[in-house]
Enzyme design. Structure first.
Site, PDB file in Angstrom:
ATOM      1  CE  LYS A  64     -16.422  14.328  28.502  1.00  0.00           C
ATOM      2  NZ  LYS A  64     -15.608  13.308  29.182  1.00  0.00           N
ATOM      3  CB  SER A 139     -12.032  13.871  27.561  1.00  0.00           C
ATOM      4  OG  SER A 139     -12.958  13.027  28.236  1.00  0.00           O
ATOM      5  CB  SER A 163     -12.355  12.028  31.204  1.00  0.00           C
ATOM      6  OG  SER A 163     -11.460  11.731  30.172  1.00  0.00           O
TER       7      SER A 163
HETATM    8  N1  GLN Z   1      -7.038  10.299  29.192  1.00  0.00           N
HETATM    9  C1  GLN Z   1      -7.745   9.082  28.957  1.00  0.00           C
HETATM   10  C2  GLN Z   1      -7.843   8.794  27.484  1.00  0.00           C
HETATM   11  O1  GLN Z   1      -7.255   9.489  26.740  1.00  0.00           O
HETATM   12  C3  GLN Z   1      -9.060   9.073  29.678  1.00  0.00           C
HETATM   13  C4  GLN Z   1     -10.218   9.518  28.895  1.00  0.00           C
HETATM   14  C5  GLN Z   1     -11.520   9.441  29.639  1.00  0.00           C
HETATM   15  O2  GLN Z   1     -11.587   9.148  30.843  1.00  0.00           O
HETATM   16  N2  GLN Z   1     -12.612   9.637  28.910  1.00  0.00           N
HETATM   17  O3  GLN Z   1      -8.459   7.886  27.046  1.00  0.00           O
END
Ligand code: GLN
Length: 470
Positions: A64, A139, A163
């Site tokens: 990532k 994400s 994410s």
């Molecule tokens: N969907 C969550 C957010 O929008 C989680 C994001 C993550 O785990 N980086 O913050």
């Protein structure tokens, strides 16, 4: 579908060469999925030249793009980091290199990890390999799409509220968020420091276990990393019949009926192995999303204060020092990140901190306590991974609250620092859907062993083959 140990076997016998595997993976990079921000073919080939005997020898890995690899741009999918080339590698990257793993590329994400769909990237959305009109989840959507489409054998993501696990669910993969402190965060760009963990996305529990064995463990460069000894995560073959698995009723409300029946089918299969289940209740589940929002936005507003156009990254000159900062930040961030910085700054302001941040911190403690109490009655929790399968690209981009809905299943583990894994439960139409196992702190071996147990069940092997065959 080959596991990492199977690849190592084939390398030994000379049936495949690491160069051949890399060439195959490079061929499978599908530009229309937009899984990668940077492809690092040269770095991968250089990695192959090192003669390593490590556990990950010759295995192409996607990373990532919020985890630093020395000399390769880190963008966090943001314009604000344009041109930033980190002068050091994350600890996880150094450990993978020592074990012979090679890096095929840096993957797309929601800017700084803020999202559930990988649509909010400066580099455009990533698409789901099962259906290109759907999101891959976020994400870490690029890392999931890369593995699911076969251009990487395994990948790293980061998980602040789900994410790693949400994209694993939407892309038919195994996604692990380790216990807070199990894996060093040194070299991971911070989003919500008390929630962030580097996680792993792979095709099966065996691969994820091997990767965890490589990256886990104390790191003097991260003061929040734990000194607790790591387990032997490559041996997942034993699950005691005496364990008890809890079904938290709150997690089964407001979900797609197909998700409900798929997860119940997993329960039925585990039960057939002689393992018992118990209904449990986690009444604070409804507070997970608001609590997560307040805490993660507050931490994000503080962590992102460093992007000011002065020290590194994008700079837009203004009429004064402050004007330069304002213009640089305005040009650097996309709207969702700006929204979170504004809300996060507000909840930490002197007039709001008691009512928002401190209250959220208190509720976080209640949520944690509730998990601790339930873990006195049961050893694990089985829940859905996401309330629905992958949703259409564009469906939620104008609705930040709706975008947060899947976090209800996943962010509890981040708030309480618990390990959690998502693995395939079945298909709804042409889209995969996952289940989640949450465990007690540092029981990564236990949760991965349950996933392994399910993977070995016939005809589940067949399903997995269909989902992720090369
Ligand atoms: N969907 C969550 C957010 O929008 C989680 C994001 C993550 O785990 N980086 O913050």
């Amino acid at each position: 579908m080959k596991t990492i140990p199977e690849y190592q076997e084939l390398f030994k016998k000379g049936e495949i060469t690491p160069t051949g595997l890399l060439t195959n993976c490079l061929k499978k990079i599908n530009p229309s999925l937009n899984a990668y921000i940077t492809v690092t073919e040269e770095l991968a080939r250089k990695g192959l030249k090192k003669d390593s005997k490590g556990k990950l020898r010759g295995i192409p890995i996607a990373v990532k793009d919020n985890i630093n690899i020395k000399g390769v741009p880190t963008t966090c999918a943001s314009n604000v980091l344009k041109g930033f080339i980190p002068p050091f590698s994350a600890t996880v990257i150094e450990r993978i290199e020592k074990n012979g793993g090679i890096f095929i590329g840096k993957t797309n994400l929601d800017e700084f990890g803020m999202g559930s769909s990988t649509e909010r990237s400066y580099y455009g959305p990533t698409k789901n390999p099962f259906d290109e009109t759907k999101v891959p989840g976020g994400s870490s959507g690029g890392s999931a799409a890369a593995v699911s489409s076969g251009s990487a054998v395994i990948s790293l993501g980061s998980d602040t509220g789900g994410s790693v696990r949400q994209p694993a669910s939407y892309c038919g993969l195994v996604g692990l968020k380790p216990t807070y402190g199990r894996v060093s965060r040194y070299g991971l760009v911070a989003f919500g420091s008390s929630l962030d963990q580097i996680g792993i996305i792979g095709r099966n529990s065996v691969d994820v276990g091997i990767m965890l064995e490589v990256i886990a463990g104390y790191d003097p460069k991260d003061s929040t990393s734990s000194k607790k000894e790591i387990d032997d995560y490559s041996d997942l073959n034993e699950v005691s019949k005496n364990i008890k698995i809890g079904i938290p009723e709150e997690y089964f409300k407001h979900i797609d009926p197909g998700v409900h029946s798929s997860v119940m089918e997993i329960k039925r299969r585990i039960e057939k192995e002689g393992i018992s289940f118990k209904s449990v209740s986690l009444p604070t589940t409804g507070y997970i999303i608001p609590t997560y929002q307040v805490i993660s936005y507050a931490e994000a507003s503080s962590n992102l204060a460093r992007y000011d156009g002065v020290r590194y990254g994008l700079r837009k000159n203004g009429e004064s020092f402050h004007d330069t900062i304002r213009k640089s930040r305005d040009a650097g961030f996309l709207p969702e990140v700006k929204r979170r910085i504004l809300v996060g700054t507000f909840v930490l302001s002197s007039e709001a901190i008691a009512e928002y941040y401190e209250r959220a911190d208190l509720i976080r403690r209640l949520i944690t306590q509730e998990f601790n109490e339930v873990f006195r009655e049961v050893d694990y929790l089985l829940t859905p991974a996401t309330p629905t399968p992958a949703f259409p690209i564009g469906e939620r981009t104008d609705d930040p609250i709706r975008m947060h809905v899947p976090d209800r299943m996943t962010a509890g583990a981040n708030l309480a620092g618990l390990p959690a894994v998502v693995a395939p439960a079945g298909m709804i139409g042409n889209l995969p859907i996952g289940y989640q196992i949450i465990g007690k702190p540092f029981d990564e071996k236990g949760i991965l062993s349950i996933v392994r147990l399910v993977e070995k069940m016939a005809p589940f092997e067949g399903f997995l083959k269909e989902v992720r065959d090369e």
